[in-house]
Design an enzyme around this catalytic site. Structure first.
Site, PDB file in Angstrom:
ATOM      1  CE  LYS A  22      -4.970  -2.343   1.078  1.00 55.96           C
ATOM      2  NZ  LYS A  22      -5.095  -0.944   0.628  1.00 55.96           N
TER       3      LYS A  22
ATOM      4  CB  SER B  38      -0.947  -0.050   1.203  1.00 56.34           C
ATOM      5  OG  SER B  38      -1.904   0.974   1.156  1.00 56.34           O
TER       6      SER B  38
ATOM      7  CG  ASP C 171       7.614   4.993 -11.877  1.00 56.97           C
ATOM      8  OD1 ASP C 171       8.345   3.983 -11.947  1.00 56.97           O
ATOM      9  OD2 ASP C 171       6.381   4.948 -12.050  1.00 56.97           O
TER      10      ASP C 171
END
Length: 444
Positions: A323, A298, A309
């Site tokens: 998740k 999460s 990224d």
């Protein structure tokens, strides 16, 4: 029964009107007739069942118990993370996000319809007893967990401080189920631990994302930076079960000056959010290695994905839990609450983490040291021979049997990590060689 029928008829009619109004307000004019007919038919069946139970069930049941049960069943059928909470359960959740709760300290989920440990919270009874990410809980006390909801499981596992809960778990690699007797305690949720691994490389452990995690981490890093130049940082998110989305965004923002952090997409426009980084005047130019594993879930995955990224950090370890959904806590009029999955989140490059998780840039499986294996074998034998006794925390050298020179807690923790944790050692080697590799130019 007559009064109940009248009262239910009134509520039933109101429910139908609210449902019809919902369709109209959302502009679904073409499908209102068919949609409303379907809702009426299904509500009529619900009313029939409720009447039959009220009249014919072997023991009398009050209306709220029956209706709450129906709501729990409905919400529980949506996905493993949506749930209906009573007033007491809702209050417990609010307390948990703010500071502490009484239990054993594990994050659990339903994975393939099996109650599964996402991760134990560091420093809690569950962590000290040896529960691990991926453990499947098949019994709580003498009750099998098959068909048990998350809310029911949490309620059974939590309890007064000092009492014991017995768990039966199945662990991959073990031939037989393992039995645990764990004494409940107050679970403090201080989520940040920071120290230096070497004179110029820091280590920051974030164990969960609570209401003050970003503030705690920022202050801890400020203190670390003031004591000397940092040439690298290991951000440890292993076995971090997640927490508040807002804190994941704020923690990511501590290391980013620009770019997207996370995007959430749901059915309604208010759930579509794009969080971006802000330049805050406090540059942290040193390279970062983020440690993750199958217990990173999460909010932890949001941070790892955002830094990966944006090219801000190397992610090291093993694939994360996966998740990628966002739950919104909706308070209801009687004090109860609804935890509802309202959107999915995406990393800055547009990746959905749901089920797939974050793949590390450098995959490094965790290998237990021989010393650690020996300790684990001893603790398992103690649990099997004496389930009624509590398991004491392991004591570091020098706590018993005479006085020794006091060590700095950070130095001692760094020494233990470097001796027993191959993933930390690997990340440290990467950071040490970062400057060397950054000078290498590719062929043109």
């Amino acid at each position: 029964m007559h009064q109940f029928a009248k009262r239910f008829g009134r509520y039933f009619g109101l429910a139908c009107l609210v449902t019809l109004g919902f369709f109209l307000l959302n502009g679904r004019h073409d499908s209102v007739r068919a949609g409303t007919d379907d809702v009426y038919k299904n509500l009529e069946i619900f009313a029939e069942v409720l009447r039959e139970v009220e009249q014919n069930y072997v023991e009398p049941k009050d209306a709220q118990t029956l209706i709450y049960g129906a709501i729990k069943g409905m919400v529980g059928s949506l996905d493993p993370h949506s749930s209906f909470m009573t007033r007491e359960e809702h209050q417990e959740l609010m307390q948990e996000t703010q500071g502490s709760f009484t239990g054993i300290g594990i994050e659990i989920t339903l994975k393939d319809d099996v109650l599964t440990v996402v991760s134990p919270i560091e420093g809690t009874p569950a962590y000290d007893a040896g529960l691990q990410a991926g453990d499947k809980i098949i019994k709580v006390e003498d009750k099998f967990t098959k068909d048990m909801t998350l809310t029911e499981a949490v309620k059974m596992i939590r309890g007064p401080r000092g009492t014991e809960v017995h768990l039966t778990i199945i662990r991959e690699g073990e031939d037989a189920p393992l039995e645990f007797a764990i004494k409940r305690d107050v679970i403090p949720l201080k989520s940040v631990k920071v120290f230096r691994l070497t004179p110029d490389i820091g280590y920051a452990r974030v164990s969960t994302f609570q209401s003050k995690t970003a503030e705690e981490l920022s202050q801890a890093l400020d203190g670390l930076e003031q004591t000397g130049e940092l040439k690298g940082l290991i951000l440890d998110l292993r076995n971090n079960p997640g927490g508040l989305l807002s804190q994941a965004i704020d923690v990511s923002d501590l290391f980013l000056d620009s770019g997207s952090i996370v995007t959430t997409k749901g059915r309604i426009s208010s759930q579509n959010i794009e969080a971006s980084a802000h330049r805050d005047g406090h540059p942290r130019p040193y390279p970062v290695a983020v440690l993750v594993n199958g217990g990173s879930a999460s909010a932890a995955e949001i941070v790892a994905g955002a830094l990966q990224d944006n090219g801000r950090a190397l992610v090291v370890g093993t694939r994360t839990f996966g998740k990628g959904s966002v739950q919104t806590i909706l308070p209801l009029s009687d004090g109860s609450g609804l935890r509802l999955t309202t959107s999915l989140y995406y990393t800055p490059s547009g990746r959905s983490i749901q089920s797939s998780g974050i793949m590390p840039d450098v995959e490094v499986p965790f290998v237990r040291s021989e010393k650690d294996k020996a300790k684990e074998d001893i603790s398992l034998m103690m649990r099997e021979e004496d389930l009624e006794g509590h398991l004491p925390s392991e004591k570091s050298d020098g706590e018993e049997g005479g006085e020794k020179d006091a060590k700095d807690p950070g130095e001692e923790a760094a020494q233990v990590l470097l001796e027993q944790d191959n993933q930390v050692r690997y990340a440290l080697d990467l950071l040490k060689s970062w400057k060397v590799f950054s000078r290498i130019k590719s062929a043109s």
